[in-house]
Design an enzyme around this catalytic site. Sequence first.
Site, PDB file in Angstrom:
ATOM      1  N   THR A 199      40.290  38.246  34.930  1.00 50.05           N
ATOM      2  CA  THR A 199      40.051  37.558  33.824  1.00 50.05           C
ATOM      3  C   THR A 199      40.631  36.131  33.877  1.00 50.05           C
ATOM      4  O   THR A 199      42.007  35.835  33.598  1.00 50.05           O
ATOM      5  CB  THR A 199      40.251  38.157  32.406  1.00 50.05           C
ATOM      6  OG1 THR A 199      39.670  39.533  32.401  1.00 50.05           O
ATOM      7  CG2 THR A 199      39.805  37.278  31.414  1.00 50.05           C
TER       8      THR A 199
ATOM      9  N   LYS B 229      33.425  36.555  29.766  1.00 55.10           N
ATOM     10  CA  LYS B 229      34.539  37.430  29.505  1.00 55.10           C
ATOM     11  C   LYS B 229      35.314  36.924  28.632  1.00 55.10           C
ATOM     12  O   LYS B 229      35.954  37.656  27.740  1.00 55.10           O
ATOM     13  CB  LYS B 229      35.312  37.425  30.943  1.00 55.10           C
ATOM     14  CG  LYS B 229      36.461  38.382  30.821  1.00 55.10           C
ATOM     15  CD  LYS B 229      36.265  39.761  30.474  1.00 55.10           C
ATOM     16  CE  LYS B 229      37.421  40.616  30.511  1.00 55.10           C
ATOM     17  NZ  LYS B 229      37.300  41.871  29.721  1.00 55.10           N
TER      18      LYS B 229
ATOM     19  N   LYS C  19      46.639  35.973  26.855  1.00 61.42           N
ATOM     20  CA  LYS C  19      46.228  34.903  27.815  1.00 61.42           C
ATOM     21  C   LYS C  19      44.675  34.746  27.779  1.00 61.42           C
ATOM     22  O   LYS C  19      44.421  33.818  27.769  1.00 61.42           O
ATOM     23  CB  LYS C  19      46.460  35.564  29.346  1.00 61.42           C
ATOM     24  CG  LYS C  19      45.784  34.914  30.522  1.00 61.42           C
ATOM     25  CD  LYS C  19      44.724  35.431  30.977  1.00 61.42           C
ATOM     26  CE  LYS C  19      44.642  37.097  31.513  1.00 61.42           C
ATOM     27  NZ  LYS C  19      43.707  37.515  32.108  1.00 61.42           N
TER      28      LYS C  19
HETATM   29  N1  LIG Z   1      43.764  46.448  31.782  1.00 62.95           N
HETATM   30  C1  LIG Z   1      42.706  46.163  31.077  1.00 62.95           C
HETATM   31  O1  LIG Z   1      42.121  46.853  30.253  1.00 62.95           O
HETATM   32  C2  LIG Z   1      41.778  45.177  31.700  1.00 62.95           C
HETATM   33  C3  LIG Z   1      42.304  43.976  32.526  1.00 62.95           C
HETATM   34  N2  LIG Z   1      41.457  43.174  32.809  1.00 62.95           N
HETATM   35  C4  LIG Z   1      41.991  41.988  33.311  1.00 62.95           C
HETATM   36  O2  LIG Z   1      42.174  42.240  34.803  1.00 62.95           O
HETATM   37  C5  LIG Z   1      43.229  41.688  35.403  1.00 62.95           C
HETATM   38  C6  LIG Z   1      44.226  42.664  35.983  1.00 62.95           C
HETATM   39  O3  LIG Z   1      44.754  43.311  34.746  1.00 62.95           O
HETATM   40  P1  LIG Z   1      45.581  44.711  34.667  1.00 62.95           P
HETATM   41  O4  LIG Z   1      45.308  45.433  36.040  1.00 62.95           O
HETATM   42  O5  LIG Z   1      45.699  45.511  33.309  1.00 62.95           O
HETATM   43  O6  LIG Z   1      46.892  43.912  35.085  1.00 62.95           O
HETATM   44  P2  LIG Z   1      48.274  44.511  35.600  1.00 62.95           P
HETATM   45  O7  LIG Z   1      49.224  43.697  34.860  1.00 62.95           O
HETATM   46  O8  LIG Z   1      48.311  45.849  35.474  1.00 62.95           O
HETATM   47  O9  LIG Z   1      48.564  44.222  37.247  1.00 62.95           O
HETATM   48  C7  LIG Z   1      48.382  42.755  37.576  1.00 62.95           C
HETATM   49  C8  LIG Z   1      48.273  42.706  39.017  1.00 62.95           C
HETATM   50  O10 LIG Z   1      48.249  41.406  39.508  1.00 62.95           O
HETATM   51  C9  LIG Z   1      49.264  41.092  40.538  1.00 62.95           C
HETATM   52  N3  LIG Z   1      49.980  39.741  40.224  1.00 62.95           N
HETATM   53  C10 LIG Z   1      50.627  39.454  39.101  1.00 62.95           C
HETATM   54  N4  LIG Z   1      51.012  38.199  39.416  1.00 62.95           N
HETATM   55  C11 LIG Z   1      50.891  37.777  40.889  1.00 62.95           C
HETATM   56  C12 LIG Z   1      51.122  36.775  41.715  1.00 62.95           C
HETATM   57  N5  LIG Z   1      51.811  35.821  41.390  1.00 62.95           N
HETATM   58  N6  LIG Z   1      50.781  37.103  43.019  1.00 62.95           N
HETATM   59  C13 LIG Z   1      50.185  38.226  43.624  1.00 62.95           C
HETATM   60  N7  LIG Z   1      49.884  39.417  42.876  1.00 62.95           N
HETATM   61  C14 LIG Z   1      50.301  39.050  41.381  1.00 62.95           C
HETATM   62  C15 LIG Z   1      50.363  42.425  40.127  1.00 62.95           C
HETATM   63  O11 LIG Z   1      51.090  42.692  41.235  1.00 62.95           O
HETATM   64  P3  LIG Z   1      52.453  43.388  41.008  1.00 62.95           P
HETATM   65  O12 LIG Z   1      51.972  44.915  41.019  1.00 62.95           O
HETATM   66  O13 LIG Z   1      53.325  43.283  42.173  1.00 62.95           O
HETATM   67  O14 LIG Z   1      52.968  42.986  39.671  1.00 62.95           O
HETATM   68  C16 LIG Z   1      49.206  43.423  39.769  1.00 62.95           C
HETATM   69  O15 LIG Z   1      48.578  43.935  41.022  1.00 62.95           O
HETATM   70  C17 LIG Z   1      43.903  40.646  34.517  1.00 62.95           C
HETATM   71  O16 LIG Z   1      43.191  39.396  34.427  1.00 62.95           O
HETATM   72  C18 LIG Z   1      43.012  41.413  33.082  1.00 62.95           C
HETATM   73  O17 LIG Z   1      42.964  40.368  32.156  1.00 62.95           O
HETATM   74  C19 LIG Z   1      39.926  42.974  32.559  1.00 62.95           C
HETATM   75  C20 LIG Z   1      39.499  43.930  31.732  1.00 62.95           C
HETATM   76  C21 LIG Z   1      40.104  45.100  31.289  1.00 62.95           C
HETATM   77  O1  LIG Z   2      39.535  42.868  28.974  1.00 62.99           O
HETATM   78  C1  LIG Z   2      39.824  44.072  28.358  1.00 62.99           C
HETATM   79  C2  LIG Z   2      38.653  44.927  28.095  1.00 62.99           C
HETATM   80  O2  LIG Z   2      39.056  46.004  27.549  1.00 62.99           O
HETATM   81  O3  LIG Z   2      37.622  44.532  28.433  1.00 62.99           O
END
Ligand SMILES: NC(=O)C1=CN([C@@H]2O[C@H](COP(=O)(O)OP(=O)(O)OC[C@H]3O[C@@H](n4cnc5c(N)ncnc54)[C@H](OP(=O)(O)O)[C@@H]3O)[C@@H](O)[C@H]2O)C=CC1
Ligand SMILES: O=CC(=O)O
Length: 291
Positions: free
Chosen positions: A95, A170, A238
């Site tokens: 996102t 989104k 965010k």
């Molecule tokens: N969780 C949810 O319910 C939902 C989330 N989203 C969106 O999906 C995306 C991921 O969410 P989610 O999985 O929950 O987040 P997490 O915080 O669980 O995971 C984030 C991921 O991004 C990686 N990351 C962060 N910073 C960096 C960087 N500088 N370089 C490389 N890798 C990086 C992390 O790596 P590391 O493990 O090393 O920290 C990890 O793999 C976000 O944009 C979120 O808004 C969308 C729908 C639903």
């Molecule tokens: O981004 C979060 C979700 O639930 O969709």
Amino acid sequence: MEVGFLGLGIMGKAMSINLLKNGFKVTVWNRTLSKCDEVVAHGASVGATPAEVVKNCKITIAILSDPAAALSVVFDKDGVLEQVCNGKGYIDMSTVDSQTSCKISEAITSKGGHFLEAPVSGSKQPAETGQLIILAAGDKALYEEAVPAFNVLGKKSFFLGQTGNGAKMKLVVNMILGSVMNAFSEGLVLAERSGLNPHDLLDVLDLGGIANPMFRGKGPAMLRDDNSPAFPLKHQQKDMRLALALGDENGVSMPVAAAANEAFKKARSMGLGDLDFSAVLETVKLHKQSS
Ligand SMILES: NC(=O)C1=CN([C@@H]2O[C@H](COP(=O)(O)OP(=O)(O)OC[C@H]3O[C@@H](n4cnc5c(N)ncnc54)[C@H](OP(=O)(O)O)[C@@H]3O)[C@@H](O)[C@H]2O)C=CC1
Ligand SMILES: O=CC(=O)O
């Protein structure tokens, strides 16, 4: 079908395991290497860098925390861009704002690659059960090619036109989500403080015109103070920030979203950013009448 997968956070881990369970060959990369272990146990290979994953796979999917992470994985040393060339497809499901998406798209396509943004609506459980809603935009041919993977990951895919439209959709959805979560939190606390049983409130809500799977799904856990993360609060904040910027760009007044953003910022300042976004309830509980 063989795909690369960058980012094994809450979403990426569930999504990549789902692909593996459904017969896809998957090569993963995650900044923190140890998070690959569980996915490897399901049959994934590991790439040492994003560039190596792209080199080995025709299509690479990423789902990363925010715009900075999405840009870093593409543009930094050993990043995606180093190996993108004719015929390679890159699908960013993070996102982010439309500007970030367009910047990545331009870089990928300038090297002959194909780019699709495909953020998802739905959280940890829909990711685990393949029930996400996929909001794709960009390269239509890459979209068609990715449909078998999207059919595993989601219950419905939308193709929304030019790059940026998926990101915008989104952000609009999550602006509403975050605003509703704040109103719901205020309602739970108001019910309790005014002498009502908040569980009765959940039952009443469930039967009416504003019945909502989120109220039923998260309400009981919120009343138990269980905010174990499905959708981390820092990501919801965010999204509110990026949605407010989209409102600025388009001259849309959004006082409700602005107030919700302040509540999420307050929650982050209280150290709640890694908990579920439902932890914004704690900011409502803070205010108690002293006399
Ligand atoms: N969780 C949810 O319910 C939902 C989330 N989203 C969106 O999906 C995306 C991921 O969410 P989610 O999985 O929950 O987040 P997490 O915080 O669980 O995971 C984030 C991921 O991004 C990686 N990351 C962060 N910073 C960096 C960087 N500088 N370089 C490389 N890798 C990086 C992390 O790596 P590391 O493990 O090393 O920290 C990890 O793999 C976000 O944009 C979120 O808004 C969308 C729908 C639903
Ligand atoms: O981004 C979060 C979700 O639930 O969709």
